[in-house]
Design a protein around this motif. Structure first.
Motif, PDB file in Angstrom:
ATOM      1  N   VAL A 111     -47.971 -30.439  82.218  1.00 28.31           N
ATOM      2  CA  VAL A 111     -48.628 -31.610  82.814  1.00 28.31           C
ATOM      3  C   VAL A 111     -49.811 -31.139  83.652  1.00 28.31           C
ATOM      4  O   VAL A 111     -49.639 -30.408  84.635  1.00 28.31           O
ATOM      5  CB  VAL A 111     -47.644 -32.415  83.687  1.00 28.31           C
TER       6      VAL A 111
ATOM      7  N   SER B 157     -46.965 -38.413  91.342  1.00 31.17           N
ATOM      8  CA  SER B 157     -46.690 -37.898  89.998  1.00 31.17           C
ATOM      9  C   SER B 157     -45.497 -36.947  89.988  1.00 31.17           C
ATOM     10  O   SER B 157     -44.720 -36.932  89.027  1.00 31.17           O
ATOM     11  CB  SER B 157     -47.931 -37.196  89.430  1.00 31.17           C
TER      12      SER B 157
ATOM     13  N   LEU C 133     -42.257 -37.287  87.616  1.00 33.89           N
ATOM     14  CA  LEU C 133     -42.011 -36.214  86.679  1.00 33.89           C
ATOM     15  C   LEU C 133     -40.591 -35.688  86.734  1.00 33.89           C
ATOM     16  O   LEU C 133     -39.995 -35.350  85.700  1.00 33.89           O
ATOM     17  CB  LEU C 133     -43.001 -35.058  86.938  1.00 33.89           C
TER      18      LEU C 133
ATOM     19  N   GLU D 215     -42.854 -28.481  78.720  1.00 35.80           N
ATOM     20  CA  GLU D 215     -43.533 -29.670  79.243  1.00 35.80           C
ATOM     21  C   GLU D 215     -44.688 -29.173  80.098  1.00 35.80           C
ATOM     22  O   GLU D 215     -44.468 -28.462  81.081  1.00 35.80           O
ATOM     23  CB  GLU D 215     -42.591 -30.513  80.101  1.00 35.80           C
TER      24      GLU D 215
ATOM     25  N   LEU E 195     -43.871 -37.870  77.618  1.00 34.84           N
ATOM     26  CA  LEU E 195     -44.327 -37.719  78.999  1.00 34.84           C
ATOM     27  C   LEU E 195     -45.132 -38.932  79.457  1.00 34.84           C
ATOM     28  O   LEU E 195     -45.041 -39.341  80.613  1.00 34.84           O
ATOM     29  CB  LEU E 195     -45.170 -36.448  79.135  1.00 34.84           C
TER      30      LEU E 195
ATOM     31  N   CYS F 253     -47.448 -32.242  76.133  1.00 33.87           N
ATOM     32  CA  CYS F 253     -48.527 -32.102  77.108  1.00 33.87           C
ATOM     33  C   CYS F 253     -49.037 -33.460  77.572  1.00 33.87           C
ATOM     34  O   CYS F 253     -49.107 -34.411  76.780  1.00 33.87           O
ATOM     35  CB  CYS F 253     -49.696 -31.316  76.507  1.00 33.87           C
ATOM     36  N   LEU F 254     -49.388 -33.523  78.839  1.00 28.80           N
ATOM     37  CA  LEU F 254     -49.958 -34.742  79.389  1.00 28.80           C
ATOM     38  C   LEU F 254     -50.966 -34.372  80.471  1.00 28.80           C
ATOM     39  O   LEU F 254     -50.781 -33.397  81.207  1.00 28.80           O
ATOM     40  CB  LEU F 254     -48.873 -35.642  79.990  1.00 28.80           C
ATOM     41  N   SER F 255     -52.022 -35.166  80.562  1.00 30.97           N
ATOM     42  CA  SER F 255     -53.066 -34.944  81.565  1.00 30.97           C
ATOM     43  C   SER F 255     -53.155 -36.143  82.490  1.00 30.97           C
ATOM     44  O   SER F 255     -53.318 -37.281  82.041  1.00 30.97           O
ATOM     45  CB  SER F 255     -54.411 -34.716  80.870  1.00 30.97           C
TER      46      SER F 255
ATOM     47  N   ILE G  57     -46.784 -27.426  85.652  1.00 33.37           N
ATOM     48  CA  ILE G  57     -47.922 -28.226  86.105  1.00 33.37           C
ATOM     49  C   ILE G  57     -49.139 -27.304  86.125  1.00 33.37           C
ATOM     50  O   ILE G  57     -49.097 -26.233  86.737  1.00 33.37           O
ATOM     51  CB  ILE G  57     -47.677 -28.803  87.499  1.00 33.37           C
TER      52      ILE G  57
END
Length: 294
Positions: free
Chosen positions: A115, A288, A292, A113, A185, A258-260, A34
């Protein structure tokens, strides 16, 4: 393994065997990471860990690694802006995909991963403050990705070209790029759970690059309305901030997911600002994290 070892000036490893800026050893980082801009937000997240294995701090980069149940996670503060993302993602990738002993890339690639949990400003009047936005794509108005070999797929290129035509932002100083978040994701944070999906624009600064004027007049006075008015099929721009496109672009090149995720602390159309940003960020973290680690 093939090729020449990566030079000492290119991959800087400290006397303690740590990567230069993050100051962590390879074994001190998890495969699920994260990222947060604010160093103070690292402890806000790691307090939910059942146990913490490692705590490291160097400059604005703070890293906590531990477990929630059987899930191993790291939280890393990046600081603000695409330049700090360049440092963070390159060093995270090196920690898992380069052998620090031989200085050669490992034969087996490790996919991370990554995030982002951040804060952002909404560009649509119907997105209230304190809501949560997940970025389907990131459009970069910075220049970071132009220093790397990167090619957009057909869908991304189509949407990016439509954005350039609409916004007329492509100039000698600005050349927008676009990258996609991880579908794998993204599916963990669906609309039914209260997450708004949309395109995030990444800006290289906080004031004029985001349409703010204090004493200096911005060169793009209609930037906010131009971004808010963009449509391409079902896609629209929901928000802007200073990290997402860089994370998505570098992540795609390196082969990471990747995720935002952003909590909206300001709405630039309605001119509202959150009344309790700390509470809003805490709600984003709690909700979140639960999704996750499922």
């Amino acid at each position: 393994m093939q090729g020449n070892p990566i030079g000492a000036s290119e991959l800087i490893i400290t006397e303690k065997g740590c990567i230069y800026h993050l100051d962590v050893h390879p074994e001190e980082i998890a495969n699920t990471i994260i990222t947060v801009g604010d160093p103070g937000r690292v402890a806000m997240i790691s307090k939910y860990f059942d146990r913490i294995e490692h705590k490291k701090e160097h400059r604005e980069f703070i890293t906590h690694t531990g477990y929630i149940g059987h899930k191993r996670l790291s939280v890393v503060s990046t600081g603000i802006g695409p330049d700090n993302i360049d440092i963070t993602l390159n060093e995270l990738d090196a920690l898992v995909n380069v052998d620090f002993g031989t200085r050669l890339p490992k034969e087996d690639h490790t996919t991370l991963e990554i995030v982002r949990m951040g804060t952002s400003g909404a560009l649509q009047a119907d997105i209230p403050v304190d809501s949560l936005v997940v970025s389907t794509f990131g459009i970069g108005l910075d220049n970071l990705l132009h220093y790397y070999y990167y090619s957009e797929n057909a869908e991304v290129a189509f949407i990016k070209d439509a954005f350039v035509k609409h916004s007329r932002l492509e100039t000698s100083a600005i050349k927008p790029y676009m990258a996609e978040g991880s579908i794998q994701l993204l599916n963990k944070f669906p609309a039914r759970e209260g997450y708004i999906h949309g395109i995030t624009v990444t800006c290289p600064g906080f004031y004029a690059p985001q349409g703010r004027q204090i004493r200096m007049a911005p060169a793009l006075p209609h930037l906010i309305d131009s971004l808010a008015g963009f449509r391409c099929g079902d896609h629209r721009i929901t928000n802007f901030e200073m990290e997402t496109s860089a994370i998505y672009g570098l992540g795609r090149i390196m082969g990471h997911h990747c995720l935002s995720i952003n909590t909206i602390i300001a709405n630039r159309q309605t001119k509202e600002f959150t009344k309790d940003g700390s509470r809003s960020v805490t709600q984003m973290i709690e909700k979140s994290l639960a999704l996750l680690i499922e």
